[in-house]
Design an enzyme around this catalytic site. Sequence first.
Site, mmCIF file in Angstrom:
data_model
loop_
_atom_site.group_PDB
_atom_site.id
_atom_site.type_symbol
_atom_site.label_atom_id
_atom_site.label_comp_id
_atom_site.label_asym_id
_atom_site.label_seq_id
_atom_site.Cartn_x
_atom_site.Cartn_y
_atom_site.Cartn_z
ATOM 1 N N SER A 60 29.057 25.885 114.620
ATOM 2 C CA SER A 60 29.293 26.414 113.057
ATOM 3 C C SER A 60 30.564 25.945 112.311
ATOM 4 O O SER A 60 30.324 24.790 112.137
ATOM 5 C CB SER A 60 29.574 27.972 113.389
ATOM 6 N N ASP A 88 18.723 32.146 111.749
ATOM 7 C CA ASP A 88 20.116 32.181 111.988
ATOM 8 C C ASP A 88 20.642 33.346 111.554
ATOM 9 O O ASP A 88 21.717 34.086 112.174
ATOM 10 C CB ASP A 88 20.688 30.826 111.329
ATOM 11 N N HIS A 142 22.719 33.584 114.982
ATOM 12 C CA HIS A 142 23.538 32.498 114.724
ATOM 13 C C HIS A 142 24.796 32.592 116.034
ATOM 14 O O HIS A 142 25.078 31.599 116.694
ATOM 15 C CB HIS A 142 24.818 32.797 113.632
#
Length: 249
Positions: free
Chosen positions: A94, A175, A230
């Site tokens: 990320s 995601d 995610h």
Amino acid sequence: MKTSRLLLLLLAGVGIYGYKPVVIVHGIFDGPKQFKTLSLFISKVHPGTEVSVIDLYNNVASLKPMWRQVQDFRKAIESIVSRAPDGIHLLCFSQGGLICRAVLSTTPDHNVHTFISLSSPQAGQYGDPHHRPQYLQSNNFLPMLNGDRPHSNLKAWRENFLRIKKLVLIGGPDDGVITPWESSQFGFYDSDEHVVEMRKQEFYRNDTFGLKTLDARGGVSTCVQSGVKHVHWHNNYTVFRNCIEKWLT
């Protein structure tokens, strides 16, 4: 017979202990404890691998200015690099993927072999394609990193980034956080809000930070995995087996 057994033992030793160290950089609101599962995955399939999850800017501290974080993460990574003459692998999740790319670009003598960007908004996040001039003027991080805003270090940063041998871009359509999800693979919106894929992006065509050169020499791989939210990328064994494992040798 004894010679054959000795040879097998030596080969086994190479297989077990020949893996490069893996350095993991967490994402926003994360910390080392969120990456225990991923560390276990690596140790399971590549026994003997030195896995380091950098313990910096955890949780709320991950909101600190990006360039400040880059400076401190660079120092931590350099200390590991200095003990690994054969190179390391960098696995970054990320926001950590952006930090790692900035570390690579600003470190002249790094020996990072493979940079794995795990669901990271490499082309931006929630960007407004209708106000690009304002974005270029007000954002002092990603436009600098992408070379969208010219600066005196651009050539050196490009050379530094191109020291890596492999860039692995991992993401997927479910995601739910990275927007558009294709940003994890350098895709982003145009002014009509259509997603433009990596090879049609201006920073790719102009090769401002070396992405086109790296791609031309076979150094860019993508892995798309559907059905992954995610927060689950780093603890999903299917993602690890399909997208990560083979690059950590």
